[in-house]
Design an enzyme around this catalytic site. Sequence first.
Site, PDB file in Angstrom:
ATOM      1  N   ARG A  21       0.826  -1.216   0.000  1.00  0.00           N
ATOM      2  CA  ARG A  21       0.000   0.000   0.000  1.00  0.00           C
ATOM      3  C   ARG A  21       0.854   1.258   0.000  1.00  0.00           C
ATOM      4  NH1 ARG A  21      -3.479  -0.641   5.055  1.00  0.00           N
ATOM      5  NH2 ARG A  21      -1.520  -1.529   5.708  1.00  0.00           N
ATOM      6  N   ASN A  39      -6.076  -3.055   1.927  1.00  0.00           N
ATOM      7  CA  ASN A  39      -5.975  -4.496   2.140  1.00  0.00           C
ATOM      8  C   ASN A  39      -7.367  -5.082   2.308  1.00  0.00           C
ATOM      9  OD1 ASN A  39      -3.188  -4.544   2.106  1.00  0.00           O
ATOM     10  ND2 ASN A  39      -2.956  -4.632   4.318  1.00  0.00           N
TER      11      ASN A  39
END
Length: 92
Positions: A21, A39
């Site tokens: 990320r 996620n």
Amino acid sequence: MSDIVRYKMIFTGRVQGVGFRYKASHIANQYRLTGYVKNEYDGSVTAEIQGSEQEIYMFLKSLASDRFIDIYELEKEKMPLEEDERSFIIQY
């Protein structure tokens, strides 16, 4: 702005616990893309990414070249544009 597109992408593979990320956010900002990354509970990572086709291609190429990230599969679906979106964020 006619060359701007938006995709929803689902990444599977070694994509959680490897800085995916943060890397995605850094690369997206580098290419001035907007959207988000987050996620999922099944171990995948979802992103919506908006920008030019070329910038999105470069984003994916840069992400795939990271030595810790290993993308096994990428699902990609075209989405309607978010006209007022101005940044790329990490969702938790």
